[in-house]
Scaffold this motif. Sequence first.
Motif, PDB file in Angstrom:
ATOM      1  N   ASN A 121       0.831  -1.210   0.000  1.00 54.66           N
ATOM      2  CA  ASN A 121       0.000   0.000   0.000  1.00 54.66           C
ATOM      3  C   ASN A 121       0.863   1.256   0.000  1.00 54.66           C
ATOM      4  OD1 ASN A 121      -2.732  -0.806  -0.130  1.00 54.66           O
ATOM      5  ND2 ASN A 121      -2.648  -1.509   1.991  1.00 54.66           N
ATOM      6  N   HIS A 122       2.016   1.182   0.642  1.00 51.78           N
ATOM      7  CA  HIS A 122       2.930   2.319   0.649  1.00 51.78           C
ATOM      8  C   HIS A 122       3.590   2.490  -0.721  1.00 51.78           C
ATOM      9  CE1 HIS A 122       2.331   2.976   4.869  1.00 51.78           C
ATOM     10  NE2 HIS A 122       2.847   1.812   5.216  1.00 51.78           N
ATOM     11  N   THR A 123       3.835   1.357  -1.397  1.00 46.95           N
ATOM     12  CA  THR A 123       4.472   1.413  -2.710  1.00 46.95           C
ATOM     13  C   THR A 123       3.490   1.864  -3.781  1.00 46.95           C
ATOM     14  OG1 THR A 123       5.929  -0.410  -2.070  1.00 46.95           O
ATOM     15  CG2 THR A 123       5.790   0.092  -4.410  1.00 46.95           C
ATOM     16  N   PHE A 124       2.259   1.344  -3.698  1.00 51.77           N
ATOM     17  CA  PHE A 124       1.215   1.668  -4.677  1.00 51.77           C
ATOM     18  C   PHE A 124       0.031   2.309  -3.949  1.00 51.77           C
ATOM     19  CE2 PHE A 124       3.117  -2.415  -6.353  1.00 51.77           C
ATOM     20  CZ  PHE A 124       3.957  -1.791  -7.271  1.00 51.77           C
ATOM     21  N   PRO A 125       0.071   3.610  -3.692  1.00 55.04           N
ATOM     22  CA  PRO A 125      -0.972   4.266  -2.893  1.00 55.04           C
ATOM     23  C   PRO A 125      -2.303   4.437  -3.609  1.00 55.04           C
ATOM     24  CG  PRO A 125       0.594   5.886  -3.699  1.00 55.04           C
ATOM     25  CD  PRO A 125       1.148   4.547  -4.067  1.00 55.04           C
ATOM     26  N   GLY A 126      -2.331   4.160  -4.924  1.00 60.57           N
ATOM     27  CA  GLY A 126      -3.599   4.287  -5.644  1.00 60.57           C
ATOM     28  C   GLY A 126      -3.565   5.443  -6.628  1.00 60.57           C
ATOM     29  N   PRO A 127      -4.631   5.619  -7.397  1.00 68.79           N
ATOM     30  CA  PRO A 127      -4.667   6.675  -8.409  1.00 68.79           C
ATOM     31  C   PRO A 127      -4.652   8.067  -7.792  1.00 68.79           C
ATOM     32  CG  PRO A 127      -6.840   5.690  -8.159  1.00 68.79           C
ATOM     33  CD  PRO A 127      -5.898   4.848  -7.360  1.00 68.79           C
ATOM     34  N   ARG A 128      -4.066   9.013  -8.508  1.00 66.50           N
ATOM     35  CA  ARG A 128      -3.974  10.381  -8.007  1.00 66.50           C
ATOM     36  C   ARG A 128      -5.368  11.009  -7.869  1.00 66.50           C
ATOM     37  NH1 ARG A 128      -0.561  14.782 -11.297  1.00 66.50           N
ATOM     38  NH2 ARG A 128       1.065  13.241 -10.924  1.00 66.50           N
ATOM     39  N   PHE A 129      -6.217  10.731  -8.836  1.00 69.94           N
ATOM     40  CA  PHE A 129      -7.543  11.354  -8.836  1.00 69.94           C
ATOM     41  C   PHE A 129      -8.637  10.370  -8.439  1.00 69.94           C
ATOM     42  CE2 PHE A 129      -4.964  13.581 -12.040  1.00 69.94           C
ATOM     43  CZ  PHE A 129      -4.920  14.820 -11.437  1.00 69.94           C
ATOM     44  N   GLY A 130      -8.589   9.150  -8.938  1.00 72.49           N
ATOM     45  CA  GLY A 130      -9.573   8.147  -8.580  1.00 72.49           C
ATOM     46  C   GLY A 130     -10.949   8.428  -9.163  1.00 72.49           C
ATOM     47  N   GLN A 131     -11.899   7.624  -8.716  1.00 68.66           N
ATOM     48  CA  GLN A 131     -13.255   7.721  -9.245  1.00 68.66           C
ATOM     49  C   GLN A 131     -13.865   9.095  -9.006  1.00 68.66           C
ATOM     50  OE1 GLN A 131     -17.324   5.963  -7.669  1.00 68.66           O
ATOM     51  NE2 GLN A 131     -16.069   4.323  -8.515  1.00 68.66           N
ATOM     52  N   GLU A 132     -13.660   9.646  -7.811  1.00 70.68           N
ATOM     53  CA  GLU A 132     -14.260  10.945  -7.508  1.00 70.68           C
ATOM     54  C   GLU A 132     -13.649  12.049  -8.370  1.00 70.68           C
ATOM     55  OE1 GLU A 132     -16.953  11.460  -5.729  1.00 70.68           O
ATOM     56  OE2 GLU A 132     -16.970   9.288  -5.546  1.00 70.68           O
ATOM     57  N   GLY A 133     -12.366  11.946  -8.661  1.00 73.36           N
ATOM     58  CA  GLY A 133     -11.737  12.930  -9.516  1.00 73.36           C
ATOM     59  C   GLY A 133     -12.291  12.896 -10.930  1.00 73.36           C
ATOM     60  N   ILE A 134     -12.513  11.686 -11.458  1.00 72.86           N
ATOM     61  CA  ILE A 134     -13.102  11.547 -12.794  1.00 72.86           C
ATOM     62  C   ILE A 134     -14.527  12.089 -12.801  1.00 72.86           C
ATOM     63  CG2 ILE A 134     -13.839   9.908 -14.561  1.00 72.86           C
ATOM     64  CD1 ILE A 134     -10.850  10.275 -14.448  1.00 72.86           C
ATOM     65  N   ARG A 135     -15.280  11.817 -11.740  1.00 69.22           N
ATOM     66  CA  ARG A 135     -16.654  12.339 -11.669  1.00 69.22           C
ATOM     67  C   ARG A 135     -16.672  13.860 -11.616  1.00 69.22           C
ATOM     68  NH1 ARG A 135     -20.595   8.854 -11.431  1.00 69.22           N
ATOM     69  NH2 ARG A 135     -20.277   6.704 -10.762  1.00 69.22           N
ATOM     70  N   GLN A 136     -15.718  14.438 -10.920  1.00 63.83           N
ATOM     71  CA  GLN A 136     -15.652  15.895 -10.845  1.00 63.83           C
ATOM     72  C   GLN A 136     -15.320  16.487 -12.218  1.00 63.83           C
ATOM     73  OE1 GLN A 136     -13.018  17.344  -7.817  1.00 63.83           O
ATOM     74  NE2 GLN A 136     -13.292  19.484  -8.361  1.00 63.83           N
ATOM     75  N   LEU A 137     -14.402  15.847 -12.936  1.00 59.71           N
ATOM     76  CA  LEU A 137     -14.024  16.337 -14.251  1.00 59.71           C
ATOM     77  C   LEU A 137     -15.163  16.229 -15.263  1.00 59.71           C
ATOM     78  CD1 LEU A 137     -10.416  14.848 -14.583  1.00 59.71           C
ATOM     79  CD2 LEU A 137     -11.002  17.267 -14.412  1.00 59.71           C
ATOM     80  N   THR A 138     -15.950  15.141 -15.162  1.00 57.40           N
ATOM     81  CA  THR A 138     -17.027  14.926 -16.124  1.00 57.40           C
ATOM     82  C   THR A 138     -18.339  15.563 -15.699  1.00 57.40           C
ATOM     83  OG1 THR A 138     -17.611  12.811 -15.083  1.00 57.40           O
ATOM     84  CG2 THR A 138     -16.025  12.742 -16.904  1.00 57.40           C
TER      85      THR A 138
END
Length: 232
Positions: A121-138
């Motif tokens: 989890n420390h090595t791969f913390p996840g996407p920078r924006f994630g699902q909520e970021g994509i929803r905000q953009l769209t």
Amino acid sequence: MDSLDFAKLHADCETSHRFMVIYRIYSRSWDEAKTTAWNIAIEQSVECPYCMVEGTTIADTIVGKIEQLSPDGPEHYLAVISYTPEAVGAEFTEFINMLFGNSSLQKGVRLIAFCLPDEMNHTFPGPRFGQEGIRQLTGIHQGPILMSAIKPLGTPVSRLARMVYDLACGGCSIIKDDHNLFNQTYAPFEERVRACVEAVNAAYEDSGNRALYVANCNGDGEESIQRAWKAR
């Protein structure tokens, strides 16, 4: 899947240094499913006949291990297979490859879920924006987000841009170049990107639907970086 399956998977990860992956396997019997799960464990790790590593440290550490195999409805089974983080290191692309590389080509095998131990989890913390970021953009805050590609290869820029406009007006939120659109003479990269961005903006003005256009910036060597900057 029942959320309890995920809860148990996370609980197992907390007590293990290996990362866990759930595959759903179509099979007519438990024995057949076990054989498929074993083949997945081999193919996703060492990718060679097991006899070549049997009795070695590689077999004890690198080879995937079947942690659990249980029925999941008629002719389906859930296989939990664990892999060692050392086989992945800090390489995200290798992590994806180990999750579902060659096994993605096998009929009747589906990747369902995975769980990482703390060290990963420390090595791969996840996407920078994630699902909520994509929803905000769209601007799509609930329900599915529609995505489509513009194609086929050989279509001129004007028609590709019209596809983008129609898709955006119709409610498609993410519109991408097809993977084989590069810098061909009938749809040059810069001309195509400019026209498609203008089409997205025009669709927003006419319909109020906000869409994202994703340019295919692939190229030879550093050309991909240069195209990405041009697109930006």
